[in-house]
Design a protein around this motif. Structure first.
Motif, mmCIF file in Angstrom:
data_model
loop_
_atom_site.group_PDB
_atom_site.id
_atom_site.type_symbol
_atom_site.label_atom_id
_atom_site.label_comp_id
_atom_site.label_asym_id
_atom_site.label_seq_id
_atom_site.Cartn_x
_atom_site.Cartn_y
_atom_site.Cartn_z
ATOM 1 N N ASN A 1 78.096 -124.478 -57.423
ATOM 2 C CA ASN A 1 77.074 -123.923 -56.527
ATOM 3 C C ASN A 1 77.271 -122.426 -56.318
ATOM 4 O O ASN A 1 76.313 -121.651 -56.311
ATOM 5 N N ALA A 2 78.544 -122.020 -56.141
ATOM 6 C CA ALA A 2 78.822 -120.605 -55.886
ATOM 7 C C ALA A 2 78.482 -119.743 -57.098
ATOM 8 O O ALA A 2 77.888 -118.662 -56.964
ATOM 9 N N MET B 1 80.667 -127.863 -47.465
ATOM 10 C CA MET B 1 81.027 -128.465 -48.750
ATOM 11 C C MET B 1 79.770 -128.862 -49.518
ATOM 12 O O MET B 1 78.825 -129.378 -48.952
ATOM 13 N N SER B 2 79.790 -128.611 -50.825
ATOM 14 C CA SER B 2 78.685 -129.012 -51.683
ATOM 15 C C SER B 2 78.805 -130.493 -52.011
ATOM 16 O O SER B 2 79.890 -131.069 -51.996
ATOM 17 N N ASP C 1 81.844 -127.196 -55.692
ATOM 18 C CA ASP C 1 81.733 -125.979 -54.879
ATOM 19 C C ASP C 1 81.660 -124.754 -55.774
ATOM 20 O O ASP C 1 80.883 -123.821 -55.512
ATOM 21 N N GLU D 1 71.959 -123.069 -46.921
ATOM 22 C CA GLU D 1 73.201 -123.684 -47.417
ATOM 23 C C GLU D 1 74.398 -122.785 -47.129
ATOM 24 O O GLU D 1 75.466 -123.261 -46.727
ATOM 25 N N GLN D 2 74.215 -121.489 -47.324
ATOM 26 C CA GLN D 2 75.299 -120.546 -47.034
ATOM 27 C C GLN D 2 75.600 -120.504 -45.538
ATOM 28 O O GLN D 2 76.761 -120.408 -45.136
ATOM 29 N N GLU E 1 75.247 -122.977 -43.450
ATOM 30 C CA GLU E 1 75.941 -124.218 -43.113
ATOM 31 C C GLU E 1 77.413 -124.179 -43.504
ATOM 32 O O GLU E 1 78.229 -124.922 -42.954
ATOM 33 N N LEU E 2 77.747 -123.312 -44.448
ATOM 34 C CA LEU E 2 79.149 -123.142 -44.834
ATOM 35 C C LEU E 2 79.907 -122.274 -43.840
ATOM 36 O O LEU E 2 81.103 -122.031 -44.010
ATOM 37 N N GLY E 3 79.185 -121.801 -42.812
ATOM 38 C CA GLY E 3 79.826 -121.016 -41.762
ATOM 39 C C GLY E 3 79.799 -119.519 -41.999
ATOM 40 O O GLY E 3 80.434 -118.763 -41.266
ATOM 41 N N ARG E 4 79.050 -119.067 -42.997
ATOM 42 C CA ARG E 4 78.996 -117.643 -43.287
ATOM 43 C C ARG E 4 78.051 -116.939 -42.310
ATOM 44 O O ARG E 4 77.062 -117.507 -41.861
#
Length: 470
Positions: free
Chosen positions: A167-168, A1-2, A164, A194-195, A197-200
Motif C-alpha cells: 500500500n505504501a 494496518m492494511s 503494508d 486511509e493515511q 486512519e494510520l494516525g498520520r
C-alpha cells in the motif's frame, strides 16, 4: 494496518519464475534496467524483468478502483472473501477498464492507454511482489491483456514485502509528479482517509499528496459528509455508493468553503444550506444552479413550491413560543430537521435503481415520482433565486467598479512618487489622462444625479465638485 489478502494460489511457482528471471538478468550482458521506488522511507533500486502477463495477479487492495468495487455488491463480497479467484480477478479487470463515475461504460482514458501501448509499446515498467501481485501497473496489465501482449516489464520488490509495504509503495508511486494517470476523485479521498486512519497528521498527509493542509482537511470533511449521505440513503436493501458522487468534486468543494464561512455566523443556517445543496446535487443540478442555494433558499423559494408529500408534518417539528404574542414558530434546529428530512427523501428515491432485481416495479414507480417531484420543485425555486442573484449582482456592480478605480488611483500615486524620484514621468501623457478622468467624473455625476433620489455625502461631493468645475 492494511488488509492482508494472503498469498495467491500460484505464489510458489511465480516466486521460482521470478528467481530465474532475476538470475538471467544479473548474468546478461549489457545495461541492466532498474526502477527506483520509495521503500520504507528510503530510495530502493529494484531489478526489472519480463514476466508473463497471464501469470500475474491484480492487487485486490489497489486504491485505483476502491470506490468502484461497490458497483456490483455480490462480486465485491466475493472479492473480499476470495480475492484470487478467477471471478474476483475478472471483476478487477472489468473495473480497471471502466469509467470511475459509471463502471458500466468503458473509460476513454483506458482506450487511449491501449492505443499508446499498441503504437509505442510499454515505456515504464510496472512493479510486482515476489508472489506476482501487481503493486503498480494494474491498468497497464489490463490493457496489455486486452491487446494480447504476452509479457510485461516489471520491477520486483524484496522478499520481505508485506501488505503494508504494498500500500505504501503504491501510494508513493501514484503521488509522483510525473505519474501519468491520477486516481479518481473519490479514490483520492479514500487514500487520504486511509493515511489519516494510520494516525498520520493532516500536515504530513498534505505534504505527501502535494496539497495544502486546508485542502486535506476539506477532503476529509467531504468524505465524512458523503459517508453520512450513503448511510442515510439506505432503505429496504437499497442505498447509494461513493462512486455515485464521483462527478461532484467542484460542487462539494464549493459547498465546504461556503459552509465554513456561514458556520462562523450561524451553524444552523449553514446546516440548512448544506442539506439543500446536497439534495440539489443528488437531483443532478449544475454547479451554477447549486451555487444559488443560500441559507434562506428554502424559506424564500423552496418551501411554498414543494408538494404536500415532500413537506414535513408540522407536528413532527418542534416549535418555540414568542413571548407576549401568543404564537409560536419553528425553532432554528427544526429548520435543520426539515431540510435533512427532505434530503433523506431525495437520497432514498435516488437509491432505488430500476436495474436492481430486488426492487419491485411499484417501489420503482413511487421512487421515480418522488424524485421527479422534488426535482421540479427545486427547478421552480431556482428560477426566482437566480433572478434575485442577478439583481444583487447588478446592484453591486457600480460600487465595485468605483472601488477598483480607487485602488488604481492609489497605485497611480505610488507610481508618481517613483517617477518623480527617477525623473521619468511623461507629463503630457499624464495631463491627458487627468483630463479623461475629469470627463469620466462628469459623466458619472450626471448619471448619479439621475439615478439617486437622496444623495449621500459621497455623491453630494461628486456633484458639487463637477458643478464647481463648470
Amino acid at each position: 494496518m492494511s488488509m492482508d489478502f494472503g498469498r495467491p494460489p500460484k505464489a510458489e511457482a511465480i516466486q521460482e519464475l521470478v528467481r530465474q528471471r532475476l538470475k538471467e538478468a544479473e548474468s546478461a550482458a549489457g545495461t541492466r534496467e532498474s526502477l527506483t521506488v520509495e521503500w520504507r522511507s528510503q530510495p530502493l533500486h529494484v531489478e526489472v524483468i519480463d514476466m508473463p502477463v497471464a501469470d500475474l495477479y491484480y492487487n485486490p487492495g489497489t486504491h485505483r478502483i476502491r470506490a468502484q468495487r461497490d458497483h456490483d455488491p455480490e462480486l465485491d463480497a466475493e472479492l473480499q472473501s476470495d480475492p484470487w479467484s478467477d471471478r474476483s480477478q475478472d471483476y478487477l479487470h472489468y473495473l480497471l477498464k471502466a469509467q470511475p463515475a459509471d463502471p458500466s461504460k468503458d473509460d476513454p482514458d483506458f482506450i487511449a492507454l491501449m492505443e499508446s501501448l499498441r503504437d509505442f509499446r510499454q515505456n515504464d515498467p510496472g512493479l510486482i511482489t515476489r508472489d506476482g501481485v501487481l503493486v503498480n501497473g494494474n491498468t497497464r496489465r489490463a490493457a496489455l491483456k486486452e491487446l494480447g501482449v504476452a509479457h510485461i516489464r516489471v520491477g520486483v520488490l524484496p522478499e520481505s514485502c508485506t501488505w503494508d509495504d504494498i500500500n505504501a509503495v503504491e501510494l508513493s508511486l501514484q503521488l509522483r509528479k510525473d505519474h501519468r494517470r491520477e486516481y479518481s476523485y473519490i479514490n483520492r479521498l479514500l487514500a487520504i482517509d486511509e493515511q489519516a486512519e494510520l494516525g498520520r497528521s493532516a500536515k504530513d498527509i498534505a505534504r505527501d499528496f502535494r496539497i495544502k493542509e486546508e485542502t486535506c482537511k476539506q477532503d476529509q470533511w467531504i468524505l465524512t459528509c458523503l459517508r453520512d449521505l450513503i448511510e442515510r440513503s439506505r432503505s429496504e436493501g437499497t442505498g447509494l455508493r461513493l462512486l455515485d458522487f464521483e462527478q461532484h468534486q467542484e460542487k462539494l468543494r464549493e459547498l465546504h468553503r461556503r459552509y465554513v464561512k456561514e458556520a462562523r455566523v450561524s451553524k444552523a443556517n449553514a446546516d440548512v444550506m448544506k442539506e439543500n445543496r446536497l439534495a440539489a446535487m443528488v437531483l443532478g443540478f449544475s454547479k451554477t444552479d447549486v451555487r444559488l442555494i443560500e441559507p434562506d433558499f428554502a424559506r424564500r423559494y423552496l418551501d411554498q413550491r414543494l408538494p404536500e408529500e415532500l413537506k414535513t408534518e408540522s407536528s413532527a417539528v418542534s416549535s418555540v413560543a414568542i413571548p407576549g404574542l401568543g404564537r409560536s414558530m419553528k425553532s432554528v434546529d427544526a429548520s435543520v430537521t426539515v431540510a435533512r428530512t427532505l434530503t433523506d427523501t431525495v437520497l432514498r428515491a435516488k437509491a432505488v435503481s430500476p436495474a436492481a432485481s430486488s426492487v419491485s416495479a411499484e417501489r420503482v414507480q413511487v421512487a421515480t415520482r418522488t424524485f421527479e417531484a422534488a426535482k421540479y420543485a427545486f427547478e421552480e425555486a431556482l428560477v426566482p433565486a437566480g433572478k434575485d442573484a442577478r439583481i444583487r449582482k447588478r446592484k453591486q456592480a457600480a460600487p465595485g467598479r468605483i472601488t477598483d478605480a480607487c485602488q488604481d488611483i492609489e497605485q497611480c500615486i505610488t507610481d508618481l512618487v517613483m517617477a518623480r524620484a527617477s525623473r521619468s514621468l511623461d507629463e503630457e501623457a499624464f495631463d491627458e489622462a487627468v483630463l479623461k478622468l475629469r470627463d469620466s467624473l462628469g459623466k458619472l455625476a450626471i448619471e448619479s444625479a439621475r439615478s439617486i433620489e437622496v444623495p449621500g455625502d459621497g455623491v453630494e461631493w461628486l456633484l458639487g465638485a463637477v458643478k464647481q468645475e463648470e
